[in-house]
Write a protein that holds these residues in place. Sequence first.
Motif, PDB file in Angstrom:
ATOM      1  N   ILE A 135       0.835  -1.202   0.000  1.00  0.00           N
ATOM      2  CA  ILE A 135       0.000   0.000   0.000  1.00  0.00           C
ATOM      3  C   ILE A 135       0.869   1.250   0.000  1.00  0.00           C
ATOM      4  N   GLU A 136       1.890   1.273   0.825  1.00  0.00           N
ATOM      5  CA  GLU A 136       2.787   2.427   0.870  1.00  0.00           C
ATOM      6  C   GLU A 136       3.477   2.642  -0.477  1.00  0.00           C
ATOM      7  N   ALA A 137       3.900   1.548  -1.120  1.00  0.00           N
ATOM      8  CA  ALA A 137       4.542   1.661  -2.434  1.00  0.00           C
ATOM      9  C   ALA A 137       3.554   2.177  -3.475  1.00  0.00           C
ATOM     10  N   LEU A 138       2.308   1.733  -3.399  1.00  0.00           N
ATOM     11  CA  LEU A 138       1.291   2.197  -4.345  1.00  0.00           C
ATOM     12  C   LEU A 138       1.026   3.686  -4.184  1.00  0.00           C
ATOM     13  N   VAL A 139       0.910   4.154  -2.949  1.00  0.00           N
ATOM     14  CA  VAL A 139       0.660   5.586  -2.731  1.00  0.00           C
ATOM     15  C   VAL A 139       1.840   6.413  -3.243  1.00  0.00           C
ATOM     16  N   ALA A 140       3.051   5.900  -3.104  1.00  0.00           N
ATOM     17  CA  ALA A 140       4.213   6.588  -3.675  1.00  0.00           C
ATOM     18  C   ALA A 140       4.109   6.654  -5.193  1.00  0.00           C
ATOM     19  N   GLU A 141       3.605   5.587  -5.819  1.00  0.00           N
ATOM     20  CA  GLU A 141       3.400   5.588  -7.262  1.00  0.00           C
ATOM     21  C   GLU A 141       2.316   6.590  -7.672  1.00  0.00           C
ATOM     22  N   VAL A 142       1.247   6.662  -6.886  1.00  0.00           N
ATOM     23  CA  VAL A 142       0.198   7.649  -7.167  1.00  0.00           C
ATOM     24  C   VAL A 142       0.781   9.054  -7.132  1.00  0.00           C
ATOM     25  N   ARG A 143       1.586   9.325  -6.142  1.00  0.00           N
ATOM     26  CA  ARG A 143       2.234  10.642  -6.045  1.00  0.00           C
ATOM     27  C   ARG A 143       3.104  10.913  -7.267  1.00  0.00           C
ATOM     28  N   ARG A 144       3.803   9.877  -7.742  1.00  0.00           N
ATOM     29  CA  ARG A 144       4.690  10.040  -8.908  1.00  0.00           C
ATOM     30  C   ARG A 144       3.916  10.417 -10.152  1.00  0.00           C
ATOM     31  N   VAL A 145       2.778   9.747 -10.399  1.00  0.00           N
ATOM     32  CA  VAL A 145       2.062   9.990 -11.656  1.00  0.00           C
ATOM     33  C   VAL A 145       1.188  11.238 -11.594  1.00  0.00           C
ATOM     34  N   LEU A 146       0.901  11.741 -10.387  1.00  0.00           N
ATOM     35  CA  LEU A 146       0.114  12.965 -10.258  1.00  0.00           C
ATOM     36  C   LEU A 146       0.965  14.185 -10.570  1.00  0.00           C
ATOM     37  N   ARG A 147       0.368  15.153 -11.235  1.00  0.00           N
ATOM     38  CA  ARG A 147       1.061  16.432 -11.414  1.00  0.00           C
ATOM     39  C   ARG A 147       1.131  17.151 -10.074  1.00  0.00           C
ATOM     40  N   PRO A 148       2.085  18.055  -9.888  1.00  0.00           N
ATOM     41  CA  PRO A 148       2.101  18.868  -8.673  1.00  0.00           C
ATOM     42  C   PRO A 148       0.759  19.581  -8.490  1.00  0.00           C
ATOM     43  N   GLY A 149       0.220  19.509  -7.286  1.00  0.00           N
ATOM     44  CA  GLY A 149      -1.092  20.081  -7.019  1.00  0.00           C
ATOM     45  C   GLY A 149      -2.241  19.153  -7.332  1.00  0.00           C
ATOM     46  N   GLY A 150      -1.942  17.964  -7.871  1.00  0.00           N
ATOM     47  CA  GLY A 150      -2.986  17.008  -8.216  1.00  0.00           C
ATOM     48  C   GLY A 150      -3.629  16.376  -6.985  1.00  0.00           C
ATOM     49  N   THR A 151      -4.834  15.852  -7.151  1.00  0.00           N
ATOM     50  CA  THR A 151      -5.645  15.365  -6.037  1.00  0.00           C
ATOM     51  C   THR A 151      -5.825  13.854  -6.089  1.00  0.00           C
ATOM     52  N   PHE A 152      -5.751  13.236  -4.925  1.00  0.00           N
ATOM     53  CA  PHE A 152      -5.949  11.797  -4.770  1.00  0.00           C
ATOM     54  C   PHE A 152      -7.113  11.586  -3.808  1.00  0.00           C
ATOM     55  N   VAL A 153      -8.153  10.901  -4.289  1.00  0.00           N
ATOM     56  CA  VAL A 153      -9.295  10.541  -3.450  1.00  0.00           C
ATOM     57  C   VAL A 153      -9.380   9.021  -3.409  1.00  0.00           C
ATOM     58  N   TYR A 154      -9.364   8.466  -2.186  1.00  0.00           N
ATOM     59  CA  TYR A 154      -9.517   7.019  -2.073  1.00  0.00           C
ATOM     60  C   TYR A 154     -10.431   6.681  -0.899  1.00  0.00           C
ATOM     61  N   THR A 155     -11.028   5.501  -0.949  1.00  0.00           N
ATOM     62  CA  THR A 155     -11.856   5.009   0.144  1.00  0.00           C
ATOM     63  C   THR A 155     -11.338   3.654   0.588  1.00  0.00           C
ATOM     64  N   VAL A 156     -11.481   3.376   1.876  1.00  0.00           N
ATOM     65  CA  VAL A 156     -11.045   2.095   2.444  1.00  0.00           C
ATOM     66  C   VAL A 156     -11.967   1.698   3.597  1.00  0.00           C
ATOM     67  N   ARG A 157     -12.167   0.413   3.761  1.00  0.00           N
ATOM     68  CA  ARG A 157     -12.829  -0.073   4.970  1.00  0.00           C
ATOM     69  C   ARG A 157     -11.844   0.047   6.127  1.00  0.00           C
TER      70      ARG A 157
END
Length: 224
Positions: A135-157
């Motif tokens: 999960i931590e590695a995936l969130v790092a990947e999300v940060r990489r592909v997002l442009r600066p200022g980009g938004t990440f919305v996720y849901t989890v149980r």
Amino acid sequence: MTQDERPAGGALARAQHEHWQHTYTEHPGMYGGRPSEAARYAAEVFRAAGARRVLELGAGHGRDALHFAAGGFTVHATDFSPVALDQLAERAEAAGVAVSRAVQDVRRPLALPDASVDAVFAHMLLCMALSTAEIEALVAEVRRVLRPGGTFVYTVRHTGDAHFGTGVAHGDDIFEHGGFAVHFFSRALVDTLTEGWEPVEVHAFEEGELPRRLWRVTQRRPSR
């Protein structure tokens, strides 16, 4: 099936891949055609932030991806189930909207360039049978592909859910019910995943039968 389409990870990951493939085959369109509440919220947040290019992780048969596309976003949808993505393609064609798609096991690096999307959405994808390290590695990947200022919305149980601590235990807060393995998030894990981000909101809500208890997390990649 190509090398990248084969599930990464151990026996649990492979079993989950087979289970989801079978589930989508036996129950096409299993989540219906209406977008999730989380997707409706995300579309408004993305639009307010001026986003145009949206990546959805764990898109399934496409109810949320089609909602984003109908709202005018350029959508790239991924899932580790080719069966689900085939259903998404059929739904997109029937709806007359364009959604690009690709098989993606999120245990592997995301197949996108750096800073190539404006927003990322993941509804209950991070709480699949992924280890904390994955999960931590995936969130790092999300940060990489997002442009600066980009938004990440996720849901989890989360660990307040009635299924937490019951069923088949796989360790690392992962419990299996009816063949579906879930990594239940503690608040500490959510807070860890905001490190290096601008946290915007952690919102508790309920969904479906039982009901499932979830967090909707909104965070932004810093502009600098």
